[in-house]
Structures are given as C-alpha cells and as structure tokens.
Design a protein around this motif. Structure first.
Motif, PDB file in Angstrom:
ATOM      1  N   ALA A  55      55.179  44.007 -32.363  1.00 41.82           N
ATOM      2  CA  ALA A  55      53.841  43.906 -32.962  1.00 41.82           C
ATOM      3  C   ALA A  55      53.920  43.336 -34.363  1.00 41.82           C
ATOM      4  O   ALA A  55      53.071  42.546 -34.787  1.00 41.82           O
ATOM      5  CB  ALA A  55      53.181  45.281 -32.982  1.00 41.82           C
ATOM      6  N   HIS A  56      54.951  43.727 -35.112  1.00 38.77           N
ATOM      7  CA  HIS A  56      55.128  43.235 -36.473  1.00 38.77           C
ATOM      8  C   HIS A  56      55.357  41.726 -36.487  1.00 38.77           C
ATOM      9  O   HIS A  56      54.913  41.027 -37.401  1.00 38.77           O
ATOM     10  CB  HIS A  56      56.305  43.957 -37.116  1.00 38.77           C
ATOM     11  CG  HIS A  56      56.290  43.911 -38.612  1.00 38.77           C
ATOM     12  ND1 HIS A  56      55.323  44.533 -39.365  1.00 38.77           N
ATOM     13  CD2 HIS A  56      57.127  43.316 -39.498  1.00 38.77           C
ATOM     14  CE1 HIS A  56      55.566  44.339 -40.654  1.00 38.77           C
ATOM     15  NE2 HIS A  56      56.645  43.590 -40.758  1.00 38.77           N
ATOM     16  N   LEU A  57      56.034  41.219 -35.452  1.00 39.09           N
ATOM     17  CA  LEU A  57      56.271  39.784 -35.357  1.00 39.09           C
ATOM     18  C   LEU A  57      54.968  39.003 -35.290  1.00 39.09           C
ATOM     19  O   LEU A  57      54.887  37.883 -35.807  1.00 39.09           O
ATOM     20  CB  LEU A  57      57.129  39.487 -34.121  1.00 39.09           C
ATOM     21  CG  LEU A  57      57.323  38.009 -33.761  1.00 39.09           C
ATOM     22  CD1 LEU A  57      58.149  37.302 -34.832  1.00 39.09           C
ATOM     23  CD2 LEU A  57      57.984  37.871 -32.395  1.00 39.09           C
ATOM     24  N   LEU A  58      53.945  39.587 -34.664  1.00 42.43           N
ATOM     25  CA  LEU A  58      52.674  38.870 -34.524  1.00 42.43           C
ATOM     26  C   LEU A  58      52.086  38.485 -35.870  1.00 42.43           C
ATOM     27  O   LEU A  58      51.365  37.483 -35.976  1.00 42.43           O
ATOM     28  CB  LEU A  58      51.671  39.723 -33.741  1.00 42.43           C
ATOM     29  CG  LEU A  58      52.009  40.034 -32.281  1.00 42.43           C
ATOM     30  CD1 LEU A  58      50.839  40.743 -31.618  1.00 42.43           C
ATOM     31  CD2 LEU A  58      52.385  38.778 -31.505  1.00 42.43           C
ATOM     32  N   ASN A  59      52.385  39.298 -36.919  1.00 43.60           N
ATOM     33  CA  ASN A  59      51.872  38.957 -38.247  1.00 43.60           C
ATOM     34  C   ASN A  59      52.397  37.611 -38.725  1.00 43.60           C
ATOM     35  O   ASN A  59      51.777  36.957 -39.567  1.00 43.60           O
ATOM     36  CB  ASN A  59      52.268  40.035 -39.259  1.00 43.60           C
ATOM     37  CG  ASN A  59      51.629  41.372 -38.962  1.00 43.60           C
ATOM     38  OD1 ASN A  59      50.476  41.435 -38.573  1.00 43.60           O
ATOM     39  ND2 ASN A  59      52.389  42.450 -39.125  1.00 43.60           N
ATOM     40  N   ARG A  60      53.551  37.216 -38.197  1.00 44.55           N
ATOM     41  CA  ARG A  60      54.160  35.961 -38.637  1.00 44.55           C
ATOM     42  C   ARG A  60      54.085  34.882 -37.569  1.00 44.55           C
ATOM     43  O   ARG A  60      54.565  33.768 -37.789  1.00 44.55           O
ATOM     44  CB  ARG A  60      55.619  36.206 -39.025  1.00 44.55           C
ATOM     45  CG  ARG A  60      55.774  37.174 -40.185  1.00 44.55           C
ATOM     46  CD  ARG A  60      57.159  37.124 -40.764  1.00 44.55           C
ATOM     47  NE  ARG A  60      57.490  35.779 -41.205  1.00 44.55           N
ATOM     48  CZ  ARG A  60      58.736  35.396 -41.530  1.00 44.55           C
ATOM     49  NH1 ARG A  60      59.719  36.264 -41.427  1.00 44.55           N
ATOM     50  NH2 ARG A  60      58.971  34.176 -41.925  1.00 44.55           N
ATOM     51  N   LEU A  61      53.535  35.199 -36.430  1.00 45.03           N
ATOM     52  CA  LEU A  61      53.457  34.220 -35.355  1.00 45.03           C
ATOM     53  C   LEU A  61      52.443  33.124 -35.657  1.00 45.03           C
ATOM     54  O   LEU A  61      52.622  31.974 -35.287  1.00 45.03           O
ATOM     55  CB  LEU A  61      53.113  34.930 -34.042  1.00 45.03           C
ATOM     56  CG  LEU A  61      53.196  34.109 -32.762  1.00 45.03           C
ATOM     57  CD1 LEU A  61      53.665  34.981 -31.614  1.00 45.03           C
ATOM     58  CD2 LEU A  61      51.851  33.494 -32.418  1.00 45.03           C
ATOM     59  N   GLY A  62      51.385  33.486 -36.337  1.00 47.42           N
ATOM     60  CA  GLY A  62      50.350  32.517 -36.679  1.00 47.42           C
ATOM     61  C   GLY A  62      49.234  33.221 -37.409  1.00 47.42           C
ATOM     62  O   GLY A  62      49.280  34.420 -37.654  1.00 47.42           O
ATOM     63  N   SER A  63      48.204  32.477 -37.754  1.00 52.65           N
ATOM     64  CA  SER A  63      47.054  33.051 -38.435  1.00 52.65           C
ATOM     65  C   SER A  63      46.218  33.883 -37.466  1.00 52.65           C
ATOM     66  O   SER A  63      46.450  33.887 -36.255  1.00 52.65           O
ATOM     67  CB  SER A  63      46.200  31.931 -39.012  1.00 52.65           C
ATOM     68  OG  SER A  63      45.648  31.149 -37.956  1.00 52.65           O
ATOM     69  N   GLN A  64      45.226  34.589 -38.026  1.00 60.28           N
ATOM     70  CA  GLN A  64      44.316  35.339 -37.170  1.00 60.28           C
ATOM     71  C   GLN A  64      43.616  34.408 -36.187  1.00 60.28           C
ATOM     72  O   GLN A  64      43.428  34.749 -35.013  1.00 60.28           O
ATOM     73  CB  GLN A  64      43.268  36.064 -38.025  1.00 60.28           C
ATOM     74  CG  GLN A  64      42.340  36.983 -37.236  1.00 60.28           C
ATOM     75  CD  GLN A  64      43.079  38.209 -36.732  1.00 60.28           C
ATOM     76  OE1 GLN A  64      43.538  39.026 -37.499  1.00 60.28           O
ATOM     77  NE2 GLN A  64      43.194  38.343 -35.421  1.00 60.28           N
ATOM     78  N   GLN A  65      43.249  33.217 -36.663  1.00 58.86           N
ATOM     79  CA  GLN A  65      42.594  32.260 -35.775  1.00 58.86           C
ATOM     80  C   GLN A  65      43.501  31.884 -34.607  1.00 58.86           C
ATOM     81  O   GLN A  65      43.045  31.764 -33.462  1.00 58.86           O
ATOM     82  CB  GLN A  65      42.207  30.994 -36.561  1.00 58.86           C
ATOM     83  CG  GLN A  65      41.124  31.219 -37.610  1.00 58.86           C
ATOM     84  CD  GLN A  65      41.700  31.458 -38.987  1.00 58.86           C
ATOM     85  OE1 GLN A  65      42.661  32.217 -39.134  1.00 58.86           O
ATOM     86  NE2 GLN A  65      41.124  30.830 -40.004  1.00 58.86           N
ATOM     87  N   ILE A  66      44.785  31.693 -34.889  1.00 62.66           N
ATOM     88  CA  ILE A  66      45.736  31.333 -33.830  1.00 62.66           C
ATOM     89  C   ILE A  66      45.965  32.512 -32.901  1.00 62.66           C
ATOM     90  O   ILE A  66      46.027  32.358 -31.667  1.00 62.66           O
ATOM     91  CB  ILE A  66      47.066  30.855 -34.439  1.00 62.66           C
ATOM     92  CG1 ILE A  66      46.873  29.546 -35.215  1.00 62.66           C
ATOM     93  CG2 ILE A  66      48.142  30.696 -33.363  1.00 62.66           C
ATOM     94  CD1 ILE A  66      46.441  28.384 -34.360  1.00 62.66           C
ATOM     95  N   ARG A  67      46.089  33.720 -33.445  1.00 61.61           N
ATOM     96  CA  ARG A  67      46.320  34.897 -32.599  1.00 61.61           C
ATOM     97  C   ARG A  67      45.112  35.191 -31.716  1.00 61.61           C
ATOM     98  O   ARG A  67      45.253  35.758 -30.633  1.00 61.61           O
ATOM     99  CB  ARG A  67      46.670  36.115 -33.459  1.00 61.61           C
ATOM    100  CG  ARG A  67      47.997  35.959 -34.185  1.00 61.61           C
ATOM    101  CD  ARG A  67      48.478  37.277 -34.748  1.00 61.61           C
ATOM    102  NE  ARG A  67      47.640  37.812 -35.795  1.00 61.61           N
ATOM    103  CZ  ARG A  67      47.741  37.527 -37.082  1.00 61.61           C
ATOM    104  NH1 ARG A  67      48.669  36.658 -37.487  1.00 61.61           N
ATOM    105  NH2 ARG A  67      46.950  38.065 -37.980  1.00 61.61           N
ATOM    106  N   ASN A  68      43.927  34.816 -32.166  1.00 60.91           N
ATOM    107  CA  ASN A  68      42.733  34.983 -31.336  1.00 60.91           C
ATOM    108  C   ASN A  68      42.709  34.019 -30.157  1.00 60.91           C
ATOM    109  O   ASN A  68      41.994  34.256 -29.183  1.00 60.91           O
ATOM    110  CB  ASN A  68      41.469  34.757 -32.178  1.00 60.91           C
ATOM    111  CG  ASN A  68      41.185  35.907 -33.120  1.00 60.91           C
ATOM    112  OD1 ASN A  68      41.660  37.028 -32.923  1.00 60.91           O
ATOM    113  ND2 ASN A  68      40.412  35.645 -34.164  1.00 60.91           N
ATOM    114  N   ARG A  69      43.476  32.944 -30.254  1.00 59.88           N
ATOM    115  CA  ARG A  69      43.445  31.899 -29.227  1.00 59.88           C
ATOM    116  C   ARG A  69      44.730  31.836 -28.405  1.00 59.88           C
ATOM    117  O   ARG A  69      44.690  31.690 -27.194  1.00 59.88           O
ATOM    118  CB  ARG A  69      43.219  30.532 -29.902  1.00 59.88           C
ATOM    119  CG  ARG A  69      41.885  30.390 -30.594  1.00 59.88           C
ATOM    120  CD  ARG A  69      40.804  30.093 -29.619  1.00 59.88           C
ATOM    121  NE  ARG A  69      41.168  28.904 -28.828  1.00 59.88           N
ATOM    122  CZ  ARG A  69      40.656  28.647 -27.636  1.00 59.88           C
ATOM    123  NH1 ARG A  69      39.781  29.460 -27.097  1.00 59.88           N
ATOM    124  NH2 ARG A  69      41.024  27.553 -26.974  1.00 59.88           N
TER     125      ARG A  69
END
Length: 484
Positions: A282-296
């Motif tokens: 879950a912590h990795l998701l913070n660095r995977l991309g922006s909120q906009q990218i994580r929403n998509r």
C-alpha cells in the motif's frame, strides 16, 4: 465517428468523436471549453485535471488527467471542469480559498489545482478533522506549479474547509437519456471503432473478432502513444466497464487463501485491501503515481503492459501471485513467474485477455519490503524496484523471495540470490554472498535512467538495506518520509 452522451457541468451533452479523442481534446476543440489546459500531455503535470463521477443521487467525483483519458469513457458519466464550479455567481470553496490565499500566479496550472481541490472538498464530511500532510500530498502530488512554491496552495487546501458549499442538484440527478449508463453502443465502423463491452463474455468475443485492436483501461500508458508519439489509436476495446474485471473477492487457489482482484480494478480501489493486508505494498502506491493516475491506472494494466519497470509486478512475484487468462471458450490459470516472456511480451495469445489476478494472503510470520529508486520521490518511473519476502526462524532466513524491476527485459525473481540467503544466518557474509549471486541473476539494461553498473550496484545496495533492516530491527535504516 461514434456518439458520446454525458453530463457536462450538469447539462446533457452529446458529441461525436474519433476513438482516440481524449477528454482534453473534446473539451478544447469540440466544446470550446478552454479553461482546462494542456501542459505535458502525458499525465504528469496535472494542468488538465478534471473531475468525473457516475451519474446518480450522490456521485463521488475523482480527479483524472484529461489529456490521457479517452473521451468515450465519459459515456453515461458526469464531467465537471473549472468552468462549472461557480454557480449563480457563487464560487466553489476551492476557488474562494485559492483567491484568499493567493494560490495562483501565472494561472496556467491553476484550473487543474482547483479541480484537485474540488474533488478533495467534495469527499469531505461536515465533521472531517483538519487535513493532514498525507492527505494534501496525495491530493496535490500530481499538480505541478512553477510559480508559487506550493505553500499558498497548501494554505488554500486547508482554508477551504472553512467555507460551506453544496453542489447544485443539476450535478446529481439525471433528467435525460444522456445520463443513461447503458445507452446505445457506438457503432463499429470498418476501420475505426471504440467498443465498450460490459461482460467478460462480450469482451472475449470482441477480442477474438478484433485481435489487432488495442485494449484500454486507464490509458495511463497506452494514451501516450497518441499524445507523445502522435500515433493513431483507431481500434479500441474499452475494458473499464466489464463487470467481472471490477471485483475483489476473497478466495482460495492452490490451497492458498487470498483474493481474486479483477484486472480492471484501479489502484485507488485496491488500496483498502493492501492497507489491511500488505502495508508495504500500500505504501508503494504513494510513489506509483499521482492521485489522478491512481484513480485511473489498473492492476491488470500494469501487469499486461509488461514493462520491465512496472511497479507492481516485483511485489506480486514475491507474493507468489497468479493470473487468470480468458478467451471466448475457456479460462486458464498461470503463475505470474511464467506470464512475462520477453520485453513487452506476455504469455497471452492473440484472442486472450487478462481477467483476474490472485494475490495470496501473506502469512503472519512473513515480512514484506518494497523499495523503489527513482529520480523524483513522487510521480516518477522506477529506475530500480526491489521486493523482498521472508520469515525468520531460529535466527535463520526461510522462504526467501526477492524480485526486481528495472534489472532485465522483464520483471523477475533473483533466484540465485534467494538461494544464497535461504536457511542462512543474518550475517554480513551471507548477504555478501547474495549480492555476488545477484550478478548471475541479471545483466541489467543500460538506458537514460540508469547505466548497467548503476543498476547492478543499486540492486546490491537494496540487499544491503535488507541486511541492515534485519540486523537493526528497532532502528530506521533510512529517513522515513511519507512517500519514501
């Protein structure tokens, strides 16, 4: 060109557009709504941020990058842009706070920032406590600004909670057939089409009929082919509405308990499961991309894209994940270890799609670490990503699994390094042997993000970090920043 019917700032709208039209192009060139800006055209800067929600009584709006979101995915949705926030002369609290806190200078990035703040504001309850730094970073991490230094923007985000506001009903209720979720499907033309199947059966039939068509979910990588390389995307099959691809359910596979995650599940939708069961993931998701990218972006897309620097595959490899592959006649299960074949190539046949991913439950005795190296802390592509899973019994390492992205043409496990550590005491000597074995596991690629020698040394350093983590369990090895 196929028709798209949706709510645009509360009003029914019908447009005709080619399959590879983005929401940004639809706004600026078809609808003349130029408040939304184009900055990078690759989903990095956030200048083009808009909000999309499902139509209904209480829609939940999510921020997305309009430059890389297919316009046809607006079908039956509600789109809100910066032009639609002020109603009857009353500014939205996000706009008011930005003015009061002097959060805008040149103004080019301001519409995107305001829309990110809009989605944050609309997600807050009346009794929500003050926003935390983590919430602000998650919301604004995908909006770049060259002028302000961000402090006044952060001030505006905190200040907008002091302003009350209710979206008008026209944003919430459907009053025409334009808001009907399953309105007429776009007609398939001879050379150009955008299909939106809603079931796995329909998806696999479309895949069999059009084997050369491109599959699109979040579009966070695929759409760069048209925005950056100027290549047409004329035949598209949208998987974002396939019901079977949108579920998360507890299950068992190969006598292992875990979860089937639909290939169309976004990172935002996946986050609660990961937080509850795999905090490091879950912590990795913070660095995977922006909120906009994580929403998509979707888990299935990150896997099927088969990039050697995709963030999730190394983590899934050490968790012993499996994939379900489907065609029009059957489904089959395959270990993720065997899914990646070569650079950008997978075990999928031309008539097959990735339908689900099985993530086994991590036993309580096992530990999981995932460390990403990139030039920027946030919203950047990995140079190296290492994932490590193990347990300690009687002072010795057991069930050691490690995998790396950015070290080969495919994400893969470091089998020789694993073997060097298995059943070994936690000593400098055993980890030095694992570092030496790593050189037989990989011959790293050499590109603009990192040389071969850098990647080899960086991966070895992550093994060193694992040793330090194990040998000093009560002390942080490195400074622990929010998105570190």
């Amino acid at each position: 060109m196929a028709s798209i019917e949706f709510l645009f700032n509360g009003a029914p709208q019908q447009c005709h557009a080619s399959p590879d039209t983005s929401i940004l192009t639809l706004l600026r060139e078809h609808l003349g709504a130029t408040g939304t800006k184009e900055g990078c055209a690759s989903g990095d800067c956030g200048a083009c941020t808009v909000a999309i929600g499902a139509t209904g009584s209480t829609p939940k709006y999510q921020s997305v990058n309009a430059c890389i979101t297919p316009a046809h995915q607006l079908q039956g949705k509600s789109l809100v842009t910066v032009e639609g926030l002020a109603v009857d002369g009353q500014l939205h609290p996000a706009q008011t706070a930005m003015i009061e806190c002097h959060g805008s200078q040149c103004g080019f990035c301001t519409p995107g920032i305001v829309m990110s703040l809009f989605t944050l504001y609309e997600s807050l309850a009346a009794d929500t406590p003050p926003l935390t730094n983590q919430q602000l970073e998650a919301t604004l991490g995908g909006n770049l600004c060259r002028c302000t230094g961000y402090r006044p923007i952060r001030d505006a985000a905190l200040h907008m909670q002091h302003h009350g506001h209710t979206l008008p009903n026209l944003y919430h209720f459907c009053s025409s057939s334009y808001c009907t979720e399953s309105s007429a499907q776009p007609q398939v033309e001879a050379e150009s089409f955008f299909k939106q199947p809603t079931s796995l059966a329909d998806l696999t039939k479309a895949r069999a009929r059009f084997p050369n068509a491109r599959l699109v979910a979040g579009g966070t990588d695929l759409w760069l082919e048209t925005t950056q390389r100027l290549m047409p995307l004329n035949q598209l099959i949208d998987v974002s509405r396939v019901e079977e691809l949108l579920t998360i359910e507890a299950a068992e596979l190969n006598n292992q308990a875990g979860w089937w995650v639909g290939a169309g599940v976004t990172y935002t939708q996946l986050e609660p499961l990961l937080k509850a069961n795999f905090p490091a993931f879950a912590h990795l998701l913070n660095r995977l991309g922006s909120q906009q990218i994580r929403n998509r972006g979707t888990l299935g897309g990150n896997i099927a894209n088969a990039s050697p620097i995709g963030d999730t595959p190394p983590a899934l490899l050490v968790l012993d994940a499996w994939v379900e592959i489907a065609n029009a006649n059957a489904t089959r299960h395959l270990s993720l270890d065997n899914f990646f074949v070569d650079y950008k190539k997978t075990a999928l046949d031309v008539d097959e799609v990735l339908s689900r991913i099985f993530i086994p439950r991590l036993p309580s005795s096992h530990k999981l670490h995932i460390w990403k190296l990139s030039k920027r802390r946030e919203d950047d592509i990995s140079v190296i990503l290492g994932a490590f899973s193990y347990r300690v019994e009687d002072g010795r390492l057991r069930d050691v699994r490690m995998a790396f992205g950015g070290m080969a043409a495919i994400p893969k496990r470091a089998l020789a390094a694993e073997k060097a550590l298995e059943n070994q005491l936690i000593t400098p000597e055993s980890f030095h042997l694992a570092q030496a074995a790593l050189r037989t596991d990989f011959s790293p690629m050499d590109d603009v993000r990192g040389s071969k020698s850098y990647r080899q040394q960086a991966a070895a350093n992550l093994i060193e970090r694992l040793y330090l983590t194990l040998s000093t369990p009560n002390q942080e090895v490195m400074l622990h920043a929010y998105a570190h």
